[in-house]
Motif scaffolding. Structure first.
Motif, PDB file in Angstrom:
ATOM      1  N   ALA A 144      -0.609  61.643  11.744  1.00  0.00           N
ATOM      2  CA  ALA A 144      -0.305  61.744  13.038  1.00  0.00           C
ATOM      3  C   ALA A 144      -1.169  60.543  13.803  1.00  0.00           C
ATOM      4  O   ALA A 144      -1.861  59.857  13.231  1.00  0.00           O
ATOM      5  CB  ALA A 144      -1.098  63.076  13.383  1.00  0.00           C
ATOM      6  N   ILE A 145      -0.867  60.543  15.084  1.00  0.00           N
ATOM      7  CA  ILE A 145      -1.422  59.343  15.855  1.00  0.00           C
ATOM      8  C   ILE A 145      -2.469  60.211  16.811  1.00  0.00           C
ATOM      9  O   ILE A 145      -2.172  61.258  17.192  1.00  0.00           O
ATOM     10  CB  ILE A 145      -0.563  58.511  16.712  1.00  0.00           C
ATOM     11  CG1 ILE A 145       0.358  59.322  17.794  1.00  0.00           C
ATOM     12  CG2 ILE A 145       0.343  57.692  15.796  1.00  0.00           C
ATOM     13  CD1 ILE A 145       1.039  58.494  18.621  1.00  0.00           C
ATOM     14  N   CYS A 146      -3.669  59.580  17.440  1.00  0.00           N
ATOM     15  CA  CYS A 146      -4.402  60.170  18.385  1.00  0.00           C
ATOM     16  C   CYS A 146      -3.890  59.987  19.544  1.00  0.00           C
ATOM     17  O   CYS A 146      -3.538  59.172  19.788  1.00  0.00           O
ATOM     18  CB  CYS A 146      -6.028  59.609  17.997  1.00  0.00           C
ATOM     19  SG  CYS A 146      -6.031  58.045  18.690  1.00  0.00           S
ATOM     20  N   GLU A 147      -4.308  60.934  20.626  1.00  0.00           N
ATOM     21  CA  GLU A 147      -4.058  60.694  21.773  1.00  0.00           C
ATOM     22  C   GLU A 147      -5.417  61.264  22.715  1.00  0.00           C
ATOM     23  O   GLU A 147      -5.588  62.377  22.821  1.00  0.00           O
ATOM     24  CB  GLU A 147      -2.934  61.787  22.577  1.00  0.00           C
ATOM     25  CG  GLU A 147      -2.760  61.331  23.755  1.00  0.00           C
ATOM     26  CD  GLU A 147      -1.576  62.104  24.525  1.00  0.00           C
ATOM     27  OE1 GLU A 147      -1.468  62.791  25.500  1.00  0.00           O
ATOM     28  OE2 GLU A 147      -0.439  62.417  23.666  1.00  0.00           O
ATOM     29  N   PRO A 148      -6.279  60.042  23.143  1.00  0.00           N
ATOM     30  CA  PRO A 148      -7.385  60.482  23.703  1.00  0.00           C
ATOM     31  C   PRO A 148      -7.111  61.109  25.185  1.00  0.00           C
ATOM     32  O   PRO A 148      -5.986  60.934  26.127  1.00  0.00           O
ATOM     33  CB  PRO A 148      -7.986  59.052  24.154  1.00  0.00           C
ATOM     34  CG  PRO A 148      -7.319  58.225  23.015  1.00  0.00           C
ATOM     35  CD  PRO A 148      -5.895  58.707  23.115  1.00  0.00           C
ATOM     36  N   MET A 149      -8.120  62.145  25.551  1.00  0.00           N
ATOM     37  CA  MET A 149      -8.096  62.926  26.835  1.00  0.00           C
ATOM     38  C   MET A 149      -9.151  63.753  27.057  1.00  0.00           C
ATOM     39  O   MET A 149      -9.981  63.802  26.099  1.00  0.00           O
ATOM     40  CB  MET A 149      -6.658  63.713  26.843  1.00  0.00           C
ATOM     41  CG  MET A 149      -6.907  64.752  25.713  1.00  0.00           C
ATOM     42  SD  MET A 149      -5.279  65.558  25.584  1.00  0.00           S
ATOM     43  CE  MET A 149      -5.424  66.579  26.900  1.00  0.00           C
ATOM     44  N   PRO A 150      -9.631  63.919  28.439  1.00  0.00           N
ATOM     45  CA  PRO A 150     -10.807  64.260  28.567  1.00  0.00           C
ATOM     46  C   PRO A 150     -11.287  65.501  28.147  1.00  0.00           C
ATOM     47  O   PRO A 150     -12.441  65.833  27.396  1.00  0.00           O
ATOM     48  CB  PRO A 150     -11.049  64.325  30.023  1.00  0.00           C
ATOM     49  CG  PRO A 150     -10.148  63.283  30.464  1.00  0.00           C
ATOM     50  CD  PRO A 150      -8.801  63.344  29.527  1.00  0.00           C
ATOM     51  N   SER A 151     -10.790  66.692  28.474  1.00  0.00           N
ATOM     52  CA  SER A 151     -11.177  68.010  28.382  1.00  0.00           C
ATOM     53  C   SER A 151     -10.722  68.639  26.934  1.00  0.00           C
ATOM     54  O   SER A 151      -9.596  68.707  26.560  1.00  0.00           O
ATOM     55  CB  SER A 151     -10.478  68.919  29.347  1.00  0.00           C
ATOM     56  OG  SER A 151     -10.659  70.267  29.055  1.00  0.00           O
ATOM     57  N   ILE A 152     -11.878  69.314  26.111  1.00  0.00           N
ATOM     58  CA  ILE A 152     -11.561  69.956  25.001  1.00  0.00           C
ATOM     59  C   ILE A 152     -10.849  71.352  25.374  1.00  0.00           C
ATOM     60  O   ILE A 152      -9.840  71.575  24.571  1.00  0.00           O
ATOM     61  CB  ILE A 152     -12.955  70.184  24.176  1.00  0.00           C
ATOM     62  CG1 ILE A 152     -12.546  71.158  22.788  1.00  0.00           C
ATOM     63  CG2 ILE A 152     -13.510  71.058  25.054  1.00  0.00           C
ATOM     64  CD1 ILE A 152     -11.560  69.962  21.922  1.00  0.00           C
ATOM     65  N   ALA A 153     -11.115  71.894  26.399  1.00  0.00           N
ATOM     66  CA  ALA A 153     -10.245  73.142  26.925  1.00  0.00           C
ATOM     67  C   ALA A 153      -8.787  72.770  27.019  1.00  0.00           C
ATOM     68  O   ALA A 153      -8.007  73.640  26.035  1.00  0.00           O
ATOM     69  CB  ALA A 153     -10.694  73.726  28.061  1.00  0.00           C
ATOM     70  N   TYR A 154      -8.545  71.549  27.337  1.00  0.00           N
ATOM     71  CA  TYR A 154      -6.867  71.178  27.670  1.00  0.00           C
ATOM     72  C   TYR A 154      -6.274  70.651  26.347  1.00  0.00           C
ATOM     73  O   TYR A 154      -5.138  70.933  26.003  1.00  0.00           O
ATOM     74  CB  TYR A 154      -6.948  69.996  28.918  1.00  0.00           C
ATOM     75  CG  TYR A 154      -5.497  69.903  29.401  1.00  0.00           C
ATOM     76  CD1 TYR A 154      -4.454  70.750  29.225  1.00  0.00           C
ATOM     77  CD2 TYR A 154      -5.122  68.486  29.507  1.00  0.00           C
ATOM     78  CE1 TYR A 154      -3.275  70.430  29.849  1.00  0.00           C
ATOM     79  CE2 TYR A 154      -3.992  68.078  29.914  1.00  0.00           C
ATOM     80  CZ  TYR A 154      -2.963  69.277  30.169  1.00  0.00           C
ATOM     81  OH  TYR A 154      -1.574  68.678  30.556  1.00  0.00           O
ATOM     82  N   ARG A 155      -7.157  69.939  25.457  1.00  0.00           N
ATOM     83  CA  ARG A 155      -6.822  69.582  24.452  1.00  0.00           C
ATOM     84  C   ARG A 155      -6.223  70.938  23.507  1.00  0.00           C
ATOM     85  O   ARG A 155      -5.114  70.724  22.865  1.00  0.00           O
ATOM     86  CB  ARG A 155      -7.803  68.824  23.595  1.00  0.00           C
ATOM     87  CG  ARG A 155      -8.210  67.335  23.978  1.00  0.00           C
ATOM     88  CD  ARG A 155      -9.379  66.895  23.187  1.00  0.00           C
ATOM     89  NE  ARG A 155     -10.123  66.487  24.328  1.00  0.00           N
ATOM     90  CZ  ARG A 155     -11.722  66.383  23.994  1.00  0.00           C
ATOM     91  NH1 ARG A 155     -12.088  66.670  22.830  1.00  0.00           N
ATOM     92  NH2 ARG A 155     -12.428  65.989  24.999  1.00  0.00           N
ATOM     93  N   LEU A 156      -7.016  71.690  23.406  1.00  0.00           N
ATOM     94  CA  LEU A 156      -6.602  72.868  22.509  1.00  0.00           C
ATOM     95  C   LEU A 156      -5.484  73.773  23.238  1.00  0.00           C
ATOM     96  O   LEU A 156      -4.534  74.185  22.464  1.00  0.00           O
ATOM     97  CB  LEU A 156      -7.933  74.015  22.796  1.00  0.00           C
ATOM     98  CG  LEU A 156      -9.157  73.321  21.789  1.00  0.00           C
ATOM     99  CD1 LEU A 156     -10.170  74.552  22.075  1.00  0.00           C
ATOM    100  CD2 LEU A 156      -8.877  73.041  20.575  1.00  0.00           C
ATOM    101  N   ALA A 157      -5.546  73.655  24.531  1.00  0.00           N
ATOM    102  CA  ALA A 157      -4.182  74.300  25.126  1.00  0.00           C
ATOM    103  C   ALA A 157      -2.956  73.461  24.943  1.00  0.00           C
ATOM    104  O   ALA A 157      -1.897  73.963  24.634  1.00  0.00           O
ATOM    105  CB  ALA A 157      -4.567  74.327  26.709  1.00  0.00           C
ATOM    106  N   ARG A 158      -2.961  72.276  24.885  1.00  0.00           N
ATOM    107  CA  ARG A 158      -1.723  71.484  24.442  1.00  0.00           C
ATOM    108  C   ARG A 158      -1.403  71.689  23.130  1.00  0.00           C
ATOM    109  O   ARG A 158      -0.322  71.763  22.854  1.00  0.00           O
ATOM    110  CB  ARG A 158      -2.051  69.793  24.739  1.00  0.00           C
ATOM    111  CG  ARG A 158      -2.053  69.966  26.434  1.00  0.00           C
ATOM    112  CD  ARG A 158      -1.914  68.219  26.853  1.00  0.00           C
ATOM    113  NE  ARG A 158      -0.563  67.825  26.350  1.00  0.00           N
ATOM    114  CZ  ARG A 158      -0.270  66.392  26.241  1.00  0.00           C
ATOM    115  NH1 ARG A 158      -1.225  65.387  26.809  1.00  0.00           N
ATOM    116  NH2 ARG A 158       0.989  66.010  25.797  1.00  0.00           N
TER     117      ARG A 158
END
Length: 266
Positions: free
Chosen positions: A173-187
């Motif tokens: 896979a490739i990484c996608e940086p983003m701020p919120s761990i809550a939103y990372r899990l939701a996505r």
């Protein structure tokens, strides 16, 4: 059992909270606050704490206003603006996170990122629903039969400065940086990627809502040892969580086994 209309009422409160975040971003001079503390976070949590108590009584755990734990079966777990430091730095993707535990089981989750490169994004579910809701529309997340192949792993925004190293740890896979761990899990729950990762300690308010969404989609949340994360009746972790990996189960266990600590030590 929760009433079917409960989720729509919680979503309405969370959208109101998101509007406060948007208004704060539009202030002359930018958002108030420094470091990882923004004035609007407390304002939002006070609003949510009052509104949620009116909807359904129970205990409460919030990042800003603390805990009210009396041993009730239900407990609201709230982060009013997950990703505050990134929010204050002008990065898009912080999120309002509201979860509900019943005797330690996540049974409702709403994660709303009001400002993202693709527009506002609200992902929600409560126990008894067959599908997740994304911006009011039913979503049946595709399973990830290939694990990390042809997929994405959502990591913290700090990874932007070390993209190649993070891509190597997430491969194929490739990484996608983003701020919120809550939103990372939701996505990850709605199938945008295989997993969301935090390499730093999290608290229940960071992850309960996202965890509910993952469970609804057939995924789960794991700690640094590959153990499934679970909660006590008093809304604490059953064991310490230094790192977390949430999403497709096989993908997460694959990621757990990789040398993430080497990245942190550099």
């Amino acid at each position: 059992m929760l009433e079917p209309k409960m989720l729509s009422q919680v979503v309405a409160l969370v959208l109101e909270a998101g509007a406060l975040i948007c208004a704060e971003l539009q202030r002359a001079g930018g958002p108030r606050g420094t470091g990882d503390k923004a004035d609007v976070d407390l304002e939002i949590e006070l609003m949510l704490r009052h509104g949620l108590a009116q909807l359904y009584g129970g205990d409460f755990v919030g990042e800003e206003t603390g805990r009210n734990l009396t041993g009730q079966a239900f407990c609201w777990v709230v982060d009013p603006n997950d990703g505050t430091a990134d929010f204050l730095a002008g990065r898009q993707g912080s999120a309002v996170s509201v979860g509900l535990l019943h005797r330690g089981e996540p049974i409702l989750g709403v994660v709303y990122a009001p400002v993202t490169p693709s527009g506002p994004d609200c992902i929600a579910w409560q126990k008894g629903m067959r599908a997740l809701l994304r911006n009011g529309q039913s979503v049946n997340p595709p399973r990830q039969p290939n694990g990390l192949h042809n997929s994405v792993v959502f990591v913290s925004s700090a990874a932007s400065s070390r993209r190649a190293e993070n891509d190597a740890l997430c491969a194929p896979a490739i990484c996608e940086p983003m701020p919120s761990i809550a939103y990372r899990l939701a996505r990850a729950a709605v199938g945008d990627g295989a997993a969301g990762v935090s390499l730093y300690p999290v608290s229940p308010h960071d992850v309960v809502a996202g965890h509910a969404l993952l469970l609804a989609a057939g995924g789960d949340l794991f700690d640094q040892d590959g153990k499934r994360i679970r909660y006590t009746k008093l809304a604490g972790f059953c064991s310490p969580v230094e790192q977390c990996f949430g999403g497709d189960n096989l993908a997460c266990l694959n990621l757990v086994a990789r040398p993430w600590k080497d990245l942190l030590l550099k």
